[in-house]
Design a protein around this motif. Sequence first.
Motif, PDB file in Angstrom:
ATOM      1  N   THR A  63      12.046  -1.975  -8.544  1.00 29.58           N
ATOM      2  CA  THR A  63      13.375  -2.688  -9.307  1.00 29.58           C
ATOM      3  C   THR A  63      14.405  -1.478  -8.495  1.00 29.58           C
ATOM      4  O   THR A  63      14.529  -0.045  -8.834  1.00 29.58           O
ATOM      5  N   PRO A  64      15.847  -1.783  -8.818  1.00 32.62           N
ATOM      6  CA  PRO A  64      17.028  -1.642  -7.856  1.00 32.62           C
ATOM      7  C   PRO A  64      17.462  -0.872  -9.198  1.00 32.62           C
ATOM      8  O   PRO A  64      17.959   0.765  -8.768  1.00 32.62           O
ATOM      9  N   GLU A  65      17.418  -0.874 -10.487  1.00 34.62           N
ATOM     10  CA  GLU A  65      17.537   0.262 -11.369  1.00 34.62           C
ATOM     11  C   GLU A  65      16.881   1.736 -11.434  1.00 34.62           C
ATOM     12  O   GLU A  65      17.128   2.792 -11.924  1.00 34.62           O
ATOM     13  N   LYS A  66      15.230   0.725 -11.315  1.00 33.48           N
ATOM     14  CA  LYS A  66      14.379   2.628 -11.450  1.00 33.48           C
ATOM     15  C   LYS A  66      15.029   2.786 -10.525  1.00 33.48           C
ATOM     16  O   LYS A  66      14.191   4.349 -10.261  1.00 33.48           O
ATOM     17  N   ARG A  67      15.075   2.458 -10.036  1.00 33.42           N
ATOM     18  CA  ARG A  67      15.140   3.039  -7.978  1.00 33.42           C
ATOM     19  C   ARG A  67      16.457   4.104  -8.195  1.00 33.42           C
ATOM     20  O   ARG A  67      16.348   5.447  -8.193  1.00 33.42           O
ATOM     21  N   SER A  68      17.234   3.755  -8.747  1.00 32.93           N
ATOM     22  CA  SER A  68      18.780   4.173  -9.166  1.00 32.93           C
ATOM     23  C   SER A  68      19.056   5.560  -9.553  1.00 32.93           C
ATOM     24  O   SER A  68      18.815   7.215  -9.724  1.00 32.93           O
ATOM     25  N   ILE A  69      17.774   5.421 -10.824  1.00 30.49           N
ATOM     26  CA  ILE A  69      17.458   6.046 -12.258  1.00 30.49           C
ATOM     27  C   ILE A  69      16.410   7.713 -11.622  1.00 30.49           C
ATOM     28  O   ILE A  69      16.840   8.881 -11.272  1.00 30.49           O
ATOM     29  N   CYS A  70      15.569   7.302 -10.540  1.00 28.71           N
ATOM     30  CA  CYS A  70      14.283   8.471  -9.688  1.00 28.71           C
ATOM     31  C   CYS A  70      15.240   9.024  -9.132  1.00 28.71           C
ATOM     32  O   CYS A  70      14.954  10.055  -8.954  1.00 28.71           O
ATOM     33  N   LEU A  71      15.977   9.052  -7.642  1.00 34.00           N
ATOM     34  CA  LEU A  71      17.043   8.956  -7.265  1.00 34.00           C
ATOM     35  C   LEU A  71      18.148   9.874  -7.793  1.00 34.00           C
ATOM     36  O   LEU A  71      18.300  11.477  -7.348  1.00 34.00           O
ATOM     37  N   LYS A  72      18.368   8.903  -8.721  1.00 36.89           N
ATOM     38  CA  LYS A  72      19.622  10.067  -8.990  1.00 36.89           C
ATOM     39  C   LYS A  72      18.890  11.207 -10.027  1.00 36.89           C
ATOM     40  O   LYS A  72      19.384  13.274  -9.754  1.00 36.89           O
ATOM     41  N   ARG A  73      18.001  11.115 -10.574  1.00 36.76           N
ATOM     42  CA  ARG A  73      17.305  12.748 -10.855  1.00 36.76           C
ATOM     43  C   ARG A  73      16.551  13.234 -10.422  1.00 36.76           C
ATOM     44  O   ARG A  73      17.213  14.545  -9.985  1.00 36.76           O
ATOM     45  N   ARG A 311       5.929  15.714  -4.979  1.00 36.06           N
ATOM     46  CA  ARG A 311       5.635  13.642  -4.528  1.00 36.06           C
ATOM     47  C   ARG A 311       7.039  13.368  -4.807  1.00 36.06           C
ATOM     48  O   ARG A 311       7.419  12.236  -3.854  1.00 36.06           O
ATOM     49  N   GLY A 312       7.822  13.483  -5.352  1.00 35.31           N
ATOM     50  CA  GLY A 312       8.934  13.093  -6.350  1.00 35.31           C
ATOM     51  C   GLY A 312       8.437  12.046  -6.572  1.00 35.31           C
ATOM     52  O   GLY A 312       8.929  11.019  -6.621  1.00 35.31           O
ATOM     53  N   GLN A 313       7.510  12.455  -7.322  1.00 31.69           N
ATOM     54  CA  GLN A 313       7.505  10.499  -8.098  1.00 31.69           C
ATOM     55  C   GLN A 313       8.127  10.303  -9.487  1.00 31.69           C
ATOM     56  O   GLN A 313       9.002  10.773  -9.675  1.00 31.69           O
ATOM     57  N   CYS A 314       8.100   8.597  -9.277  1.00 33.86           N
ATOM     58  CA  CYS A 314       9.569   8.110  -9.848  1.00 33.86           C
ATOM     59  C   CYS A 314       8.503   7.552 -11.641  1.00 33.86           C
ATOM     60  O   CYS A 314       7.563   8.592 -12.051  1.00 33.86           O
ATOM     61  N   GLN A 315       9.733   7.462 -12.346  1.00 34.27           N
ATOM     62  CA  GLN A 315       9.445   7.359 -13.629  1.00 34.27           C
ATOM     63  C   GLN A 315       7.646   6.911 -13.981  1.00 34.27           C
ATOM     64  O   GLN A 315       7.036   8.236 -14.818  1.00 34.27           O
ATOM     65  N   HIS A 316       6.612   5.648 -13.658  1.00 32.11           N
ATOM     66  CA  HIS A 316       5.562   5.674 -14.343  1.00 32.11           C
ATOM     67  C   HIS A 316       4.764   6.235 -13.688  1.00 32.11           C
ATOM     68  O   HIS A 316       3.794   6.915 -14.336  1.00 32.11           O
ATOM     69  N   SER A 317       4.904   6.338 -11.671  1.00 33.07           N
ATOM     70  CA  SER A 317       3.872   7.418 -11.709  1.00 33.07           C
ATOM     71  C   SER A 317       3.880   9.078 -12.230  1.00 33.07           C
ATOM     72  O   SER A 317       2.911   9.445 -12.070  1.00 33.07           O
ATOM     73  N   PHE A 318       5.280   9.654 -11.574  1.00 35.25           N
ATOM     74  CA  PHE A 318       5.309  11.092 -12.998  1.00 35.25           C
ATOM     75  C   PHE A 318       4.675  10.783 -14.432  1.00 35.25           C
ATOM     76  O   PHE A 318       3.728  11.732 -14.413  1.00 35.25           O
ATOM     77  N   TYR A 319       4.116  10.052 -15.228  1.00 34.76           N
ATOM     78  CA  TYR A 319       4.519   9.866 -16.251  1.00 34.76           C
ATOM     79  C   TYR A 319       2.886   9.793 -15.938  1.00 34.76           C
ATOM     80  O   TYR A 319       1.930  10.712 -17.402  1.00 34.76           O
ATOM     81  N   GLN A 320       2.113   9.090 -15.400  1.00 35.01           N
ATOM     82  CA  GLN A 320       0.680   8.748 -15.012  1.00 35.01           C
ATOM     83  C   GLN A 320       0.033  10.437 -14.437  1.00 35.01           C
ATOM     84  O   GLN A 320      -1.081  10.668 -14.584  1.00 35.01           O
TER      85      GLN A 320
END
Length: 339
Positions: A63-73, A311-320
């Motif tokens: 989603t745009p919100e999650k993508r923005s947060i991940c790219l910012k990290r 890998r550059g994993q984002c929120q859900h995948s990093f937590y997993q």
Amino acid sequence: MANGIRLQIVLVAGLLLGLSSTASAFGWGRSSGYLYEKLFNNMGERYLSLLEDKATDNPANLTPEKRSICLKRYSGILSDGVLDIRIALGYFDWTTGSNVGYSGRSYGLSPSMDIGAFEALKELLTSRCSGNARFCGFQQSSESSSVFGREVIIQGRRIKARVEIRFSSQSELLSDNLGKYREQQRQRTQYMENYFSKALKEADAVFYFGHSRNGGGPDFAPPVFIGSSNKLDYAGYYKAQRPGFKKMLNALSSGPKQTAVLGLMSCASRDHFLSRTRSIAPNTGIITSMDVLNVDEVYTAMIGGVDALLRGQCQHSFYQSIRMTNNNQKFITMDGMFE
């Protein structure tokens, strides 16, 4: 156990193989393997087999919100084209209150596990990759046996990944580290404290793997006992003075830069360290444990965290990635990473 991480005897009996009959000043050069090396290697291989089938995130699918947060990290982490990950192995003694023996040999009081962990992590990092896992395929540097590199594609960018691992014990035997190698151990402890502090101010991600010492860690020195007893001095030293924790907080607050990711891979690290660390480093994502654990939970979560970064994993995948087993799902958590 108060020392920070339990090591189940049944697990050791099943997996600890190839112990040698001699020790050298650095614990090196032994063809039959190091104390606990096979145990750490087997635990790592099993966890990597779980990561092999895990998909790598494509931020475009978020989603745009999650993508923005991940790219910012990842924007700051990847801005220079290098992913700099440093792993500091604490003085990881197995203190039971009595001598530790295996296969007819006594290793004495409180033998060290960090040299075996170092060798296992080296083997895992330089192993051939299978499936989607990325904690693999590295080349050891020609300049240092502790530095490894490979190229990875992270979120569409070609990145040079660098992983450095250092350990704290001069040898596997506490009696030697407090005796004939006392000066070498003192120098190694000082080196590791400086290495950890510098990493906190320079690296993109830092992982500490060792004992919490009931809040007195991270710790890179031999254990401190009560007088001449075989009991660690928690009340009078570790809990009262909190030497390692104070040094960590000082390092985080004394430089122009703070690491973007900090893995405190030790027992009950959330209770011991999270609150004050977050107050000093509010923009750092912190991985912690929520109880006194078996060694495999924090060890495998560290491997999962490094793999997720590669890998550059984002929120859900990093937590997993740090919670691929039932126990990790219960006891491993993450704060400030993608909030």
